[in-house]
Motif scaffolding. Structure first.
Motif, mmCIF file in Angstrom:
data_model
loop_
_atom_site.group_PDB
_atom_site.id
_atom_site.type_symbol
_atom_site.label_atom_id
_atom_site.label_comp_id
_atom_site.label_asym_id
_atom_site.label_seq_id
_atom_site.Cartn_x
_atom_site.Cartn_y
_atom_site.Cartn_z
ATOM 1 N N VAL A 93 8.520 50.704 42.391
ATOM 2 C CA VAL A 93 9.313 51.919 42.288
ATOM 3 C C VAL A 93 10.139 51.796 41.008
ATOM 4 O O VAL A 93 10.911 50.849 40.861
ATOM 5 C CB VAL A 93 10.227 52.087 43.518
ATOM 6 N N ASP A 94 9.943 52.754 40.097
ATOM 7 C CA ASP A 94 10.681 52.695 38.834
ATOM 8 C C ASP A 94 12.174 52.845 39.061
ATOM 9 O O ASP A 94 12.964 52.027 38.600
ATOM 10 C CB ASP A 94 10.196 53.787 37.869
ATOM 11 N N LEU A 95 12.568 53.905 39.761
ATOM 12 C CA LEU A 95 13.984 54.171 40.013
ATOM 13 C C LEU A 95 14.178 54.600 41.460
ATOM 14 O O LEU A 95 13.432 55.443 41.970
ATOM 15 C CB LEU A 95 14.499 55.292 39.091
ATOM 16 N N LEU A 96 15.175 54.025 42.109
ATOM 17 C CA LEU A 96 15.581 54.439 43.445
ATOM 18 C C LEU A 96 17.001 54.957 43.311
ATOM 19 O O LEU A 96 17.892 54.229 42.857
ATOM 20 C CB LEU A 96 15.519 53.271 44.433
ATOM 21 N N LEU A 97 17.186 56.222 43.666
ATOM 22 C CA LEU A 97 18.479 56.862 43.502
ATOM 23 C C LEU A 97 18.879 57.579 44.779
ATOM 24 O O LEU A 97 18.096 57.672 45.725
ATOM 25 C CB LEU A 97 18.426 57.876 42.344
ATOM 26 N N VAL B 129 16.075 59.244 46.668
ATOM 27 C CA VAL B 129 15.118 59.808 45.716
ATOM 28 C C VAL B 129 14.388 58.665 45.018
ATOM 29 O O VAL B 129 15.011 57.805 44.397
ATOM 30 C CB VAL B 129 15.823 60.694 44.677
ATOM 31 N N VAL B 130 13.065 58.677 45.143
ATOM 32 C CA VAL B 130 12.212 57.719 44.451
ATOM 33 C C VAL B 130 11.660 58.439 43.227
ATOM 34 O O VAL B 130 11.072 59.521 43.350
ATOM 35 C CB VAL B 130 11.073 57.228 45.356
ATOM 36 N N VAL B 131 11.881 57.836 42.052
ATOM 37 C CA VAL B 131 11.466 58.482 40.807
ATOM 38 C C VAL B 131 10.435 57.621 40.088
ATOM 39 O O VAL B 131 10.649 56.432 39.860
ATOM 40 C CB VAL B 131 12.675 58.729 39.880
ATOM 41 N N GLU B 132 9.328 58.264 39.752
ATOM 42 C CA GLU B 132 8.292 57.649 38.930
ATOM 43 C C GLU B 132 8.477 58.173 37.502
ATOM 44 O O GLU B 132 8.609 59.382 37.289
ATOM 45 C CB GLU B 132 6.908 58.029 39.462
ATOM 46 N N GLU C 23 12.085 54.876 30.525
ATOM 47 C CA GLU C 23 12.778 54.747 31.804
ATOM 48 C C GLU C 23 14.290 54.891 31.610
ATOM 49 O O GLU C 23 14.971 55.521 32.415
ATOM 50 C CB GLU C 23 12.445 53.391 32.423
ATOM 51 N N GLU C 24 14.797 54.325 30.538
ATOM 52 C CA GLU C 24 16.231 54.432 30.239
ATOM 53 C C GLU C 24 16.619 55.881 29.952
ATOM 54 O O GLU C 24 17.660 56.367 30.417
ATOM 55 C CB GLU C 24 16.589 53.525 29.058
ATOM 56 N N ALA C 25 15.789 56.594 29.201
ATOM 57 C CA ALA C 25 16.047 58.014 28.910
ATOM 58 C C ALA C 25 16.033 58.829 30.202
ATOM 59 O O ALA C 25 16.880 59.706 30.416
ATOM 60 C CB ALA C 25 15.019 58.548 27.923
ATOM 61 N N ALA C 26 15.072 58.547 31.074
ATOM 62 C CA ALA C 26 14.982 59.243 32.358
ATOM 63 C C ALA C 26 16.220 58.968 33.206
ATOM 64 O O ALA C 26 16.795 59.890 33.811
ATOM 65 C CB ALA C 26 13.719 58.818 33.098
#
Length: 109
Positions: free
Chosen positions: A33-37, A44-47, A7-10
């Motif tokens: 939700v892993d990341l909300l940007l 942008v919701v990122v899995e 997740e940190e690399a992403a």
């Protein structure tokens, strides 16, 4: 957290592409939700999916249509509105912390 490095690399990759972080690991009644940007006015919701090998399938195979639908529900819940521009994306991480490659996809909904 087992996949925290992925997740940190992403996240580093996305920030380098001009995304702005709004939240991480946000729980909703529909899932996490892993990341909300945000990028260029679009939420942008990122899995993030990581696999060290193909023994249990590829990261892409873990993104089922049910999972994508739940991500969209989670996005609407977090944003509190249905009329905001939202895009679903995935960052697939192939490998381990010492040796990996990223694959960045926009998901069709």
């Amino acid at each position: 957290m087992r996949g925290a490095w992925a997740e940190e690399a992403a996240l580093r990759h996305l920030l380098g592409q001009g995304y702005r972080l709004l939240g991480r690991n946000r729980r909703t009644p529909f899932g996490e939700v892993d990341l909300l940007l945000e990028k260029e006015g679009v939420y942008v919701v990122v899995e993030v999916k990581q696999r060290a090998s193909r023994a249990f399938g590829t990261p892409l195979e873990a993104l089922t249509s049910r999972k994508v639908a739940r991500l969209l529900q989670s996005a609407r819940f977090l944003l509190g509105r249905d009329d905001l521009p939202v895009r679903l994306e995935a960052v697939l991480v192939h490998g381990t912390p010492g040796s990996y490659r990223l694959e960045h996809l926009v998901l069709e909904v």
